[in-house]
Design a protein around this motif. Structure first.
Motif, PDB file in Angstrom:
ATOM      1  N   SER A  60      17.801   8.773 -45.357  1.00 27.50           N
ATOM      2  CA  SER A  60      18.272   8.057 -46.554  1.00 27.50           C
ATOM      3  C   SER A  60      17.276   8.193 -47.704  1.00 27.50           C
ATOM      4  O   SER A  60      17.632   8.001 -48.857  1.00 27.50           O
ATOM      5  CB  SER A  60      18.445   6.570 -46.237  1.00 27.50           C
ATOM      6  OG  SER A  60      17.184   5.929 -46.118  1.00 27.50           O
ATOM      7  N   PHE A 102      15.263   6.082 -48.402  1.00 24.98           N
ATOM      8  CA  PHE A 102      15.198   4.721 -48.958  1.00 24.98           C
ATOM      9  C   PHE A 102      14.196   3.925 -48.129  1.00 24.98           C
ATOM     10  O   PHE A 102      14.483   3.496 -47.013  1.00 24.98           O
ATOM     11  CB  PHE A 102      16.594   4.079 -48.916  1.00 24.98           C
ATOM     12  CG  PHE A 102      16.685   2.779 -49.652  1.00 24.98           C
ATOM     13  CD1 PHE A 102      16.827   2.746 -51.037  1.00 24.98           C
ATOM     14  CD2 PHE A 102      16.636   1.562 -48.962  1.00 24.98           C
ATOM     15  CE1 PHE A 102      16.919   1.529 -51.727  1.00 24.98           C
ATOM     16  CE2 PHE A 102      16.726   0.341 -49.634  1.00 24.98           C
ATOM     17  CZ  PHE A 102      16.872   0.340 -51.024  1.00 24.98           C
ATOM     18  N   ASN A 127      11.243   0.337 -42.266  1.00 25.74           N
ATOM     19  CA  ASN A 127      12.452   0.881 -41.632  1.00 25.74           C
ATOM     20  C   ASN A 127      12.143   2.191 -40.912  1.00 25.74           C
ATOM     21  O   ASN A 127      11.334   3.004 -41.374  1.00 25.74           O
ATOM     22  CB  ASN A 127      13.596   1.048 -42.635  1.00 25.74           C
ATOM     23  CG  ASN A 127      13.257   1.884 -43.844  1.00 25.74           C
ATOM     24  OD1 ASN A 127      12.118   1.912 -44.305  1.00 25.74           O
ATOM     25  ND2 ASN A 127      14.248   2.571 -44.382  1.00 25.74           N
ATOM     26  N   GLU A 144      14.142   5.329 -39.211  1.00 28.18           N
ATOM     27  CA  GLU A 144      15.427   6.012 -39.028  1.00 28.18           C
ATOM     28  C   GLU A 144      15.357   6.972 -37.841  1.00 28.18           C
ATOM     29  O   GLU A 144      14.294   7.188 -37.259  1.00 28.18           O
ATOM     30  CB  GLU A 144      15.794   6.742 -40.328  1.00 28.18           C
ATOM     31  CG  GLU A 144      15.935   5.747 -41.473  1.00 28.18           C
ATOM     32  CD  GLU A 144      16.422   6.345 -42.774  1.00 28.18           C
ATOM     33  OE1 GLU A 144      16.401   7.590 -42.921  1.00 28.18           O
ATOM     34  OE2 GLU A 144      16.829   5.541 -43.649  1.00 28.18           O
ATOM     35  N   THR A 157      18.950   3.640 -36.345  1.00 30.29           N
ATOM     36  CA  THR A 157      17.999   3.173 -37.369  1.00 30.29           C
ATOM     37  C   THR A 157      17.707   1.675 -37.223  1.00 30.29           C
ATOM     38  O   THR A 157      18.600   0.882 -36.965  1.00 30.29           O
ATOM     39  CB  THR A 157      18.600   3.451 -38.775  1.00 30.29           C
ATOM     40  OG1 THR A 157      18.628   4.862 -38.944  1.00 30.29           O
ATOM     41  CG2 THR A 157      17.812   2.784 -39.888  1.00 30.29           C
ATOM     42  N   CYS A 204      16.023  -1.585 -39.273  1.00 33.21           N
ATOM     43  CA  CYS A 204      15.587  -2.068 -40.588  1.00 33.21           C
ATOM     44  C   CYS A 204      14.167  -2.635 -40.517  1.00 33.21           C
ATOM     45  O   CYS A 204      13.715  -3.123 -39.471  1.00 33.21           O
ATOM     46  CB  CYS A 204      16.500  -3.174 -41.080  1.00 33.21           C
ATOM     47  SG  CYS A 204      18.187  -2.652 -41.395  1.00 33.21           S
ATOM     48  N   GLU A 232      12.977  -5.375 -41.699  1.00 33.47           N
ATOM     49  CA  GLU A 232      12.916  -6.800 -41.372  1.00 33.47           C
ATOM     50  C   GLU A 232      12.896  -7.008 -39.862  1.00 33.47           C
ATOM     51  O   GLU A 232      12.172  -7.852 -39.340  1.00 33.47           O
ATOM     52  CB  GLU A 232      14.141  -7.535 -41.938  1.00 33.47           C
ATOM     53  CG  GLU A 232      14.261  -7.512 -43.445  1.00 33.47           C
ATOM     54  CD  GLU A 232      15.076  -6.335 -43.963  1.00 33.47           C
ATOM     55  OE1 GLU A 232      14.950  -5.206 -43.434  1.00 33.47           O
ATOM     56  OE2 GLU A 232      15.836  -6.532 -44.918  1.00 33.47           O
ATOM     57  N   PRO A 254      18.461  -8.189 -47.679  1.00 28.85           N
ATOM     58  CA  PRO A 254      18.597  -7.839 -46.249  1.00 28.85           C
ATOM     59  C   PRO A 254      20.052  -7.651 -45.819  1.00 28.85           C
ATOM     60  O   PRO A 254      20.935  -8.374 -46.284  1.00 28.85           O
ATOM     61  CB  PRO A 254      18.005  -9.052 -45.522  1.00 28.85           C
ATOM     62  CG  PRO A 254      17.180  -9.759 -46.517  1.00 28.85           C
ATOM     63  CD  PRO A 254      17.763  -9.461 -47.860  1.00 28.85           C
ATOM     64  N   CYS A 255      20.284  -6.700 -44.944  1.00 32.08           N
ATOM     65  CA  CYS A 255      21.647  -6.446 -44.459  1.00 32.08           C
ATOM     66  C   CYS A 255      22.106  -7.624 -43.599  1.00 32.08           C
ATOM     67  O   CYS A 255      21.300  -8.475 -43.176  1.00 32.08           O
ATOM     68  CB  CYS A 255      21.695  -5.138 -43.666  1.00 32.08           C
ATOM     69  SG  CYS A 255      21.018  -5.255 -42.006  1.00 32.08           S
ATOM     70  N   CYS A 290      20.357  -8.103 -40.213  1.00 30.70           N
ATOM     71  CA  CYS A 290      19.000  -8.674 -40.317  1.00 30.70           C
ATOM     72  C   CYS A 290      19.052 -10.162 -40.627  1.00 30.70           C
ATOM     73  O   CYS A 290      18.228 -10.937 -40.131  1.00 30.70           O
ATOM     74  CB  CYS A 290      18.186  -7.939 -41.371  1.00 30.70           C
ATOM     75  SG  CYS A 290      17.664  -6.319 -40.794  1.00 30.70           S
TER      76      CYS A 290
HETATM   77  N1  THU Z   1      17.353  -0.992 -44.554  1.00 28.94           N
HETATM   78  C1  THU Z   1      16.383  -1.887 -44.216  1.00 28.94           C
HETATM   79  O1  THU Z   1      15.301  -1.512 -43.728  1.00 28.94           O
HETATM   80  N2  THU Z   1      16.633  -3.203 -44.407  1.00 28.94           N
HETATM   81  C2  THU Z   1      17.802  -3.705 -44.888  1.00 28.94           C
HETATM   82  O2  THU Z   1      17.999  -4.904 -44.879  1.00 28.94           O
HETATM   83  C3  THU Z   1      18.812  -2.792 -45.440  1.00 28.94           C
HETATM   84  C4  THU Z   1      18.635  -1.372 -45.086  1.00 28.94           C
HETATM   85  C5  THU Z   1      17.096   0.423 -44.342  1.00 28.94           C
HETATM   86  C6  THU Z   1      17.923   1.057 -43.256  1.00 28.94           C
HETATM   87  C7  THU Z   1      17.922   2.502 -43.678  1.00 28.94           C
HETATM   88  O3  THU Z   1      16.767   3.123 -43.143  1.00 28.94           O
HETATM   89  C8  THU Z   1      17.787   2.464 -45.179  1.00 28.94           C
HETATM   90  O4  THU Z   1      17.388   1.152 -45.520  1.00 28.94           O
HETATM   91  C9  THU Z   1      19.062   2.804 -45.923  1.00 28.94           C
HETATM   92  O5  THU Z   1      20.122   2.057 -45.454  1.00 28.94           O
END
Ligand code: THU
Length: 126
Positions: A21, A23, A41, A43, A50, A52, A54, A84-85, A88
């Motif tokens: 990603s 990201f 994070n 992956e 993957t 996260c 958190e 946070p997703c 999480c």
């Molecule tokens: N990701 C996190 O680490 N925390 C979150 O709460 C949202 C997403 C990461 C997962 C993945 O590696 C990347 O962000 C893109 O989705």
């Protein structure tokens, strides 16, 4: 201590393993006992595996015997601090209604209680 977890979360961006990603997310948890646990994070080529940032910080804390969290800081390099997703939010809810501080590297900041991000969260009664 809140300042410190913000700094730690930003530092953790450099430890993100996010080749897919691109990201990066960094996290740092402050426990009620005053300790700090960090995460980034991670992956995987099998994308769904993957983890996260958190949850990485959370499992590090819990596996060291820390079960009560005061606050978590989550850092990204995105224009807006990332939130946070859902997974999480539920994962963290297990360990209390902590402060959730979202920051980016440009100094933008948002702060919530976890219960604002996860109203009426699920928890088994003990
Ligand atoms: N990701 C996190 O680490 N925390 C979150 O709460 C949202 C997403 C990461 C997962 C993945 O590696 C990347 O962000 C893109 O989705």
């Amino acid at each position: 201590m809140i300042k410190k977890i913000k700094e730690e979360a930003i530092k953790m961006l450099d430890y993100s393993y996010s080749p897919f990603s691109k990201f990066a997310v960094g996290a740092a948890i402050l426990t009620k006992s005053g300790k700090i646990y960090t995460g980034a994070n991670i992956e995987n080529s099998s994308y769904g595996l993957t983890i996260c940032a958190e949850r990485v910080a959370c499992v590090k804390a819990v596996s060291e015997g820390e079960l009560e969290f005061e606050a978590i800081a989550v850092a990204t390099r995105s224009e807006e601090p990332a939130s946070p997703c859902g997974a999480c939010r539920q994962f963290l809810w297990e360990f209390g209604d902590m402060d959730v501080i979202l920051i980016n590297t440009q100094g933008k900041e948002k702060e919530y209680k976890l219960s604002q991000l996860l109203p009426d969260g699920f928890k088994l009664e003990k």
